[in-house]
Design an enzyme around this catalytic site. Sequence first.
Site, PDB file in Angstrom:
ATOM      1  N   SER A 106      44.119  36.924  44.944  1.00 24.82           N
ATOM      2  CA  SER A 106      45.448  37.428  45.304  1.00 24.82           C
ATOM      3  C   SER A 106      45.524  37.624  46.807  1.00 24.82           C
ATOM      4  O   SER A 106      44.494  37.741  47.484  1.00 24.82           O
ATOM      5  CB  SER A 106      45.646  38.772  44.590  1.00 24.82           C
ATOM      6  OG  SER A 106      46.778  39.450  45.094  1.00 24.82           O
ATOM      7  N   TYR A 124      44.047  48.168  42.506  1.00 31.04           N
ATOM      8  CA  TYR A 124      44.213  46.712  42.393  1.00 31.04           C
ATOM      9  C   TYR A 124      43.594  46.010  43.596  1.00 31.04           C
ATOM     10  O   TYR A 124      42.880  45.004  43.453  1.00 31.04           O
ATOM     11  CB  TYR A 124      45.695  46.362  42.279  1.00 31.04           C
ATOM     12  CG  TYR A 124      45.972  44.887  42.079  1.00 31.04           C
ATOM     13  CD1 TYR A 124      45.784  44.279  40.833  1.00 31.04           C
ATOM     14  CD2 TYR A 124      46.436  44.095  43.129  1.00 31.04           C
ATOM     15  CE1 TYR A 124      46.043  42.916  40.647  1.00 31.04           C
ATOM     16  CE2 TYR A 124      46.701  42.740  42.940  1.00 31.04           C
ATOM     17  CZ  TYR A 124      46.508  42.157  41.704  1.00 31.04           C
ATOM     18  OH  TYR A 124      46.773  40.812  41.522  1.00 31.04           O
TER      19      TYR A 124
END
Length: 272
Positions: free
Chosen positions: A150, A163
């Site tokens: 990501s 996250y």
Amino acid sequence: MSTTAPGWLEGSVALITGGGSGIGRAVADRYLAEGASVAIFGRDAAKLQTVVDASADPSRMMAIAGDVRDADSLASAVTDVVTRFGKLDTVVPNAGIWDFNRSLTRLSPTELGASFDELFEINVKGYLLTVQAAWKELVAANGSVVMTLSNASFHPAGGGPVYTAAKFAARGLVTQLAYELAPKVRVNGVAVGGMDTDLSGPSATGLENRTIAASFARSEITGNNPLIPLHHASVDPVDFTGSYVLLASKANAGNITGAIIPADGGIAVRGF
Ligand code: NAD
């Protein structure tokens, strides 16, 4: 005589976790179109079967139900793939959840700890267990791993601290596993940016039925975000699949390992 050019993954076999929706499903369909046979692994058997039935060639796709936190179901998934398709060339650890940018300032210590445990179990341990279940077959096939990373593997504000830490950890797995599994197996990643998907959150914070596509983040990823140089680029997962094809292709990426392609609209150009 056919005039259709062969796909980049003709005859290869792939296993994709979280392949029932979002980028996992898009990669599964794209790998199929490039000539691969594909197994999609996820928690919801009925949903996975719907994806197989809707695919361009259900005879080259299989659905396998299981949870990436469970090493046994991953091991039997690998066995099922090899039994059905004869080998395993590419594994895409991809199943994941998001923390919906929950800051530590907004969570109680109990919520933060539970969110950490659940998210790391899926997003980090799940990746590790997936590769562990598959590595012997990948060695046998001279195969590769393509992990979904990501923008949050490199930059702040792609999620909350849980996250972001998990995606940094997954980036560490690319580096370490590329080192450990060389020279037989290549290990690379695609650091995708914001996409319109079903990405949901931890049940520990009551976010398991919420999706990124239906949240505040939708306007951030689909809108005119000046922090993203290519802010007008598509957020349809289909348009992120090219990097996965390249990295899985032995002919085109046979000398690439430990690499991560940032497919995030150029966030690094802004230094953020
Ligand atoms: P998604 O929810 O559509 O896909 C994730 C899939 O993983 C779902 O099918 C879900 O059921 C499955 N899954 C979740 N937990 C699982 C478990 N324990 N066992 C098995 N399957 C499980 O969302 P997505 O956006 O396609 O997410 C895929 C990956 O992309 C994730 O790793 C995510 O972190 C990453 N990512 C997404 C975005 C985005 O904006 N959507 C941005 C960067 C990275």
